[in-house]
Design a protein around this motif. Structure first.
Motif, short mmCIF file in Angstrom:
data_model
loop_
_atom_site.label_atom_id
_atom_site.label_comp_id
_atom_site.label_asym_id
_atom_site.label_seq_id
_atom_site.Cartn_x
_atom_site.Cartn_y
_atom_site.Cartn_z
N ALA A 74 14.32 -5.27 5.19
CA ALA A 74 13.87 -5.53 6.57
C ALA A 74 12.45 -5.05 6.83
O ALA A 74 11.92 -5.24 7.92
CB ALA A 74 14.83 -4.85 7.55
N VAL A 75 11.81 -4.43 5.85
CA VAL A 75 10.45 -3.90 6.04
C VAL A 75 9.47 -4.95 6.57
O VAL A 75 8.72 -4.70 7.50
CB VAL A 75 9.93 -3.24 4.73
CG1 VAL A 75 8.41 -3.11 4.76
CG2 VAL A 75 10.57 -1.87 4.55
N LEU A 118 -2.77 -6.73 2.40
CA LEU A 118 -1.90 -5.61 2.77
C LEU A 118 -0.44 -6.02 2.68
O LEU A 118 0.41 -5.24 2.22
CB LEU A 118 -2.22 -5.15 4.20
CG LEU A 118 -3.55 -4.41 4.40
CD1 LEU A 118 -3.82 -4.19 5.88
CD2 LEU A 118 -3.52 -3.07 3.66
N ALA A 119 -0.12 -7.25 3.10
CA ALA A 119 1.26 -7.72 3.05
C ALA A 119 1.73 -7.84 1.60
O ALA A 119 2.85 -7.45 1.26
CB ALA A 119 1.38 -9.07 3.76
N ARG A 173 7.67 -2.57 -1.78
CA ARG A 173 9.08 -2.73 -1.36
C ARG A 173 9.94 -3.22 -2.52
O ARG A 173 11.03 -2.71 -2.77
CB ARG A 173 9.13 -3.72 -0.18
CG ARG A 173 10.48 -3.93 0.51
CD ARG A 173 11.36 -5.01 -0.08
NE ARG A 173 10.70 -6.23 -0.40
CZ ARG A 173 10.72 -7.32 0.38
NH1 ARG A 173 11.35 -7.28 1.53
NH2 ARG A 173 10.14 -8.43 -0.02
N ASP A 174 9.44 -4.20 -3.27
CA ASP A 174 10.20 -4.76 -4.39
C ASP A 174 10.44 -3.71 -5.48
O ASP A 174 11.51 -3.67 -6.10
CB ASP A 174 9.48 -5.98 -4.97
CG ASP A 174 9.48 -7.16 -3.99
OD1 ASP A 174 10.22 -7.10 -3.00
OD2 ASP A 174 8.70 -8.11 -4.23
N ARG A 198 0.20 -3.53 8.49
CA ARG A 198 -0.77 -2.44 8.66
C ARG A 198 -0.10 -1.08 8.82
O ARG A 198 -0.62 -0.08 8.36
CB ARG A 198 -1.67 -2.73 9.86
CG ARG A 198 -2.59 -3.92 9.67
CD ARG A 198 -3.57 -4.04 10.83
NE ARG A 198 -4.37 -5.24 10.76
CZ ARG A 198 -5.46 -5.39 10.02
NH1 ARG A 198 -5.88 -4.38 9.29
NH2 ARG A 198 -6.14 -6.52 10.00
N ALA A 199 1.03 -1.05 9.52
CA ALA A 199 1.72 0.21 9.77
C ALA A 199 3.17 0.04 9.36
O ALA A 199 3.96 -0.53 10.12
CB ALA A 199 1.60 0.61 11.23
N VAL A 200 3.51 0.50 8.19
CA VAL A 200 4.87 0.35 7.66
C VAL A 200 5.58 1.70 7.70
O VAL A 200 5.03 2.71 7.27
CB VAL A 200 4.84 -0.18 6.21
CG1 VAL A 200 6.26 -0.25 5.64
CG2 VAL A 200 4.17 -1.55 6.16
#
Length: 200
Positions: A182-183, A131-132, A139-140, A191-193
């Motif tokens: 900063a995400v 997930l990460a 994000r990238d 898990r919750a972004v």
């Protein structure tokens, strides 16, 4: 006399027939090879009757064997327990008989599941890592999009040629990029972004 023919390679019943007439002993008809006067038992779901000898092979002569009910997975999707990939029947396993330890008929629920004690078990550490990785990739990609939007504005900023609207847009995009970076620091990551909203 009715006979029951079985396949010479698998021992599986495939059709009924009649024994050959015996001119020397008419009361004892001749049963040809790979046939038996004994009817196969009812197989039921995911089972098949095979005529096998003690070594597990179809005997040419019926007195050397007997009907045996075995599991039948030929019409069932199978998966490797190492990685959950689909398995194609072949020499490794024909679909007849007990499933080998390296196969299961249960599909892998996710890439974060591992085969443990004959079942798929969730590896939470692996799930978090996956997930990460997915969140960072997302994000990238958003950062790259923001960089493409900022690049032409930066030239104007360095040359002090930006009007007020462009300056405000540059600041908004910069704040957006800062929030994207900063995400991974969010409490619920991965898990919750909560994804930053890009400026209009």
């Amino acid at each position: 006399m009715e006979i029951h023919n079985y396949h010479p390679l698998t021992g599986e019943f495939f059709c009924n027939g009649l024994a050959d007439w015996n001119p020397l002993q008419p009361e004892e008809p001749i049963v040809p090879g790979y046939a038996t006067p004994t009817a196969p038992p009812a197989a039921g779901a995911r089972r098949v009757a095979l005529y096998l000898d003690a070594a597990g092979r179809p005997p040419q002569n019926w007195p050397d064997g007997a009907w045996t009910l075995v599991p039948d997975y030929r019409a069932v999707p199978l998966f490797r327990t190492t990685d959950g990939s689909p398995f194609v029947l072949g020499q490794e396993y024909t679909g007849l008989g007990d499933l080998p330890a390296f196969l299961t008929d249960e599909p892998r629920p996710s890439a974060a599941h591992k085969w443990v004690n004959e079942e798929w078990a969730l590896d939470e550490a692996l799930e978090v890592a996956q997930l990460a990785a997915a969140a960072r990739a997302k994000r990238d990609a958003r950062l790259a999009d923001a960089d493409r939007l900022i690049e032409p504005l930066m030239d104007g900023f360095v040359l002090q040629e930006l009007d007020e609207a462009s300056t405000l847009r540059l600041k908004a995009l910069s704040q957006y990029r800062k929030a994207l970076r900063a995400v991974p620091d969010q409490a619920g990551f991965p898990r919750a972004v909560v994804w930053p909203v890009p400026p209009a």
